[in-house]
Design an enzyme around this catalytic site. Structure first.
Site, PDB file in Angstrom:
ATOM      1  CE  LYS A 159      -3.972   0.217   2.211  1.00 60.29           C
ATOM      2  NZ  LYS A 159      -5.008   0.194   1.163  1.00 60.29           N
TER       3      LYS A 159
HETATM    4  N1  PMP Z   1      -7.368  -3.636  -2.933  1.00 56.40           N
HETATM    5  C1  PMP Z   1      -6.893  -2.392  -2.791  1.00 56.40           C
HETATM    6  C2  PMP Z   1      -6.219  -1.747  -3.931  1.00 56.40           C
HETATM    7  C3  PMP Z   1      -7.045  -1.714  -1.568  1.00 56.40           C
HETATM    8  O1  PMP Z   1      -6.576  -0.479  -1.420  1.00 56.40           O
HETATM    9  C4  PMP Z   1      -7.723  -2.345  -0.512  1.00 56.40           C
HETATM   10  C5  PMP Z   1      -7.932  -1.618   0.792  1.00 56.40           C
HETATM   11  N2  PMP Z   1      -6.850  -1.791   1.664  1.00 56.40           N
HETATM   12  C6  PMP Z   1      -8.196  -3.651  -0.711  1.00 56.40           C
HETATM   13  C7  PMP Z   1      -7.993  -4.263  -1.929  1.00 56.40           C
HETATM   14  C8  PMP Z   1      -8.870  -4.396   0.396  1.00 56.40           C
HETATM   15  O2  PMP Z   1      -7.914  -4.739   1.378  1.00 56.40           O
HETATM   16  P1  PMP Z   1      -8.269  -4.872   2.916  1.00 56.40           P
HETATM   17  O3  PMP Z   1      -9.368  -5.867   3.004  1.00 56.40           O
HETATM   18  O4  PMP Z   1      -7.017  -5.332   3.541  1.00 56.40           O
HETATM   19  O5  PMP Z   1      -8.708  -3.526   3.385  1.00 56.40           O
END
Ligand code: PMP
Length: 315
Positions: A159
């Site tokens: 991220k």
């Molecule tokens: N894909 C992307 C590109 C994201 O930014 C997120 C949010 N973090 C997710 C998927 C979902 O991930 P998570 O369930 O860990 O929030």
């Protein structure tokens, strides 16, 4: 719209008032996106506030920094403690937690490794990302004209701030085109994910989701939902999926910390199944919300309780 933020920001180990948590305009991350972030939710439960899957979020944060080569002077355990303390002090029984690490203003130029690292944690009150109505009735999605980064043009597992310009393009295009959300393909044209959500499709009773090699983020809600689905007796297959699978799926839903479990009711104006939340989606959603709200036993150890104190004020 004003952000319903907690009064305090954890800033490099100290608590400062929201208004005082500022940086210089020469901050490297502002110019080049050299930051790493997480999004985590704390829920109100009958036993008090609980943070959902704190440890994997803290670990993903550390790993994102490693991939971005941002030196982080904290361990995942220290970050988890700092997050708990921030939630406890900010006095919000339910909140969205945003840890962020970024390169400071020490040097100009793309290779910012001589910059120092700053880190903040703040909390905001944030309801359903795509609206409460979407949780029940689903969203209208479009396949984006933007693609996720290829495996050799970015790191989908991390991220990293700068990478989210891609997600912003997809979100803005979808909203400008009259849709609620985008679905983004990988560079081979197979399904990847949403701008901030992972993707699940149901076909003839089997649940499908794109694998890590389809340029997805390894979502923490995604892995929880895979576990919940298997606990409920469903077969879940992680495999590369063609775009047109969207149009013949019986049910589709998206998962994410912000989006939680949100059904998709149409894609490119083609109705998904019966055009409303499907029965398997609903079962998974109900179990997910029962767990995060502490209404059923936390058999997977996903909740970290936090004793939220009366809101403090900054120094
Ligand atoms: N894909 C992307 C590109 C994201 O930014 C997120 C949010 N973090 C997710 C998927 C979902 O991930 P998570 O369930 O860990 O929030």
């Amino acid at each position: 719209m004003a952000i319903a933020h907690g009064p305090l920001v954890w800033f490099d180990g100290e608590f400062v008032a929201w208004e005082k948590a500022t940086v210089h305009v020469a901050t490297h991350a502002l110019h080049y996106g050299s930051s790493v972030f997480e999004g985590i939710r704390a829920y109100r439960t009958p036993q008090g506030t609980a943070i959902f899957r704190l440890q994997p979020h803290a670990e993903r944060f550390v790993n994102s920094c490693k991939i971005a080569r941002i030196a982080l002077p904290y361990t995942a355990a220290q970050i988890s403690d700092a997050i708990c303390e921030t939630v406890a002090r900010n006095g919000q029984p339910a909140c969205y937690i945003r840890p962020l690490a970024f390169r400071d203003d020490a040097v100009m130029g793309l290779d910012g490794r001589r910059c120092g690292t700053k880190m903040i944690i703040f909390t905001v009150e944030w309801g359903a990302y795509l609206g409460q109505e979407a949780i029940e009735n689903g969203v209208n999605a479009m396949v984006s004209s933007w693609r996720r980064m290829a495996p050799d043009t970015g790191s989908s597992l991390a991220k990293i701030g700068g990478q989210y310009v891609n997600s912003q393009f997809a979100s803005m295009e979808a909203r400008d085109s009259g849709f609620d959300e985008a679905i983004v393909l990988d560079t081979t044209g197979n399904l990847s994910e949403g701008p901030g959500e992972n993707l699940f499709l149901i076909h003839e009773g089997i649940i499908y989701t794109p694998p890590l090699v389809s340029s997805i983020l390894g979502g923490i809600t995604r892995s929880a939902v895979i576990t919940i689905a298997r606990d409920l007796g469903y077969e879940v297959r992680e495999q590369a999926l063609p775009r047109d699978f969207l149009y013949i799926a019986d049910e589709i839903f998206m998962t994410g910390t912000a989006a939680e479990v949100t059904p998709v009711r149409s894609v490119d104006r083609i109705v998904v199944g019966a055009g409303k939340r499907g029965p398997i989606t609903q079962r998974i959603q109900e179990r997910f919300f029962a767990i995060v709200h502490g209404e059923v036993p936390d058999t997977h150890g996903w909740l970290t309780p936090v004793a939220v104190r009366a809101p403090a004020t900054g120094d």
